[in-house]
Scaffold this active site. Structure first.
Site, PDB file in Angstrom:
ATOM      1  N   SER A 164     -17.380  -7.639 -10.780  1.00  0.00           N
ATOM      2  CA  SER A 164     -17.913  -6.592  -9.918  1.00  0.00           C
ATOM      3  C   SER A 164     -18.164  -7.199  -8.552  1.00  0.00           C
ATOM      4  CB  SER A 164     -19.229  -6.045 -10.481  1.00  0.00           C
ATOM      5  OG  SER A 164     -19.889  -5.210  -9.546  1.00  0.00           O
ATOM      6  N   TYR A 176     -27.581  -6.993 -14.723  1.00  0.00           N
ATOM      7  CA  TYR A 176     -26.197  -6.644 -14.391  1.00  0.00           C
ATOM      8  C   TYR A 176     -25.570  -7.665 -13.449  1.00  0.00           C
ATOM      9  CZ  TYR A 176     -22.067  -3.980 -13.101  1.00  0.00           C
ATOM     10  OH  TYR A 176     -20.765  -3.601 -12.894  1.00  0.00           O
TER      11      TYR A 176
END
Length: 326
Positions: A164, A176
């Site tokens: 990401s 995350y």
């Protein structure tokens, strides 16, 4: 001087465009293993590669995901039950793939499975929140990759890991970003280690796209659950009106940057699989290229200041024991 530099940049871009057009031959003989195919990028990639003629092995977490995928794909697409957090499940899937591909080996694995919740201020979380997400987003990537790496060596194929842009910059708390930074590091080490075997390793670093991961309702439910379980003293630290004021602002700002065209990501995945000369990193999404990536190179004082304005933060109480300067 400026014209000379512009000429060099233009020449390099044209050369890269021409070089990246070349595709590997005989795609009908190549097997591609994709995780997280129940929905989102994984499901779209599986059907896309199936239409292009690849032999797709789609890892699904649910029977419903397998059934839905079979209905919209050809007979050459194969589904397999896969829980990336369970090494036994990962091993069974790898054994099935070994039997299926035989001496051809596995051309590519795409580690797409991932989750984004729980996410929130660090002091709203417990260590089990981190363990649960790392089990999917990081350890799952590592486990699946290692389980089929011998098969990829046979084919001198590809490993494609979905990281990401938040593996480069951290605008919010929780596991995350931690997990995606880990995927970036795993990619870098694997790329170096596998180069002598002819294996190419690529990382996909999407910006914000409209999937279950970025759904506003899911984001709000996640934050509500975290807020509800907080001890009263932590709620008091943030103020009782913090949750109500902050959630709407947060969801709205993320929605502004969210792209609904998932094919931008899938096209990058396809290129990483099919190009003779794939890139090391792909940055799908305008926000990734022109907002998050440039921010990742800026001084910390600038990014911290910007993120504090973008993402709602606490306004702690001033303790009666604190000295206030006049």
């Amino acid at each position: 001087m400026y014209l000379y530099i512009l000429g060099l940049v233009a020449s390099w871009l044209i050369y890269r465009w021409y070089k990246e057009r070349e595709r590997v031959p005989n795609k009908e003989d190549k097997y591609v293993y994709i995780t997280g195919c129940d929905s989102g990028f994984g499901k779209l990639l599986a059907t896309h590669l199936d239409k292009l003629g690849y032999n797709v092995i789609a890892g699904c977490y649910t029977e419903k995901g397998e059934d839905e995928l079979k209905k919209i794909s050809s007979d050459t697409l194969t589904t397999v039950h896969l829980d990336v957090t369970d090494s036994e499940s990962v091993g069974k899937a790898a054994a099935f793939i070994r039997t299926l591909v035989g001496q051809k080996g596995l051309w590519a694995v795409v580690n797409n499975a991932g989750v984004a919740h729980p996410s929130g201020p660090t002091d709203w979380l417990i260590v089990d929140d981190y363990k649960a997400m790392l089990a999917v987003n990081l350890f799952g990537v590592i486990d699946v990759t290692l389980s089929v790496l011998p098969l990829i060596k046979k084919a001198r194929g590809r490993v494609v890991n979905v990281a990401s842009v938040f593996g480069r910059v951290t605008p919010f708390g929780g596991p995350y970003c931690v997990s995606k930074y880990g995927v970036e590091s795993f990619n870098d080490s694997l790329r170096l280690n596998m180069a002598p075997f002819g294996i190419k390793v690529a990382g996909i670093e999407p910006g914000l796209f409209k999937t279950n991961v970025t759904d506003g309702g899911a984001m709000q439910s996640n934050l509500q659950r975290l807020w509800d379980r907080l001890p009263q003293d932590v709620k008091d630290d943030y103020g009782q009106d913090f949750y109500g004021k902050s959630v709407g602002i947060l969801v709205q700002r993320f929605r502004m940057l969210t792209d609904s065209n998932l094919m931008k990501v899938v096209s990058c995945m396809e290129h990483a699989i099919s190009a003779v000369h794939p890139r090391t990193r792909y940055l799908p999404g305008w926000d990734a290229k022109f907002f998050w990536l440039p921010l990742s190179y800026m001084p910390t004082c600038i990014t911290d200041s910007l993120f504090r304005k973008m993402i709602p933060g606490a306004k702690p109480r001033v303790s009666s024991f604190q000295c206030v300067s006049k």
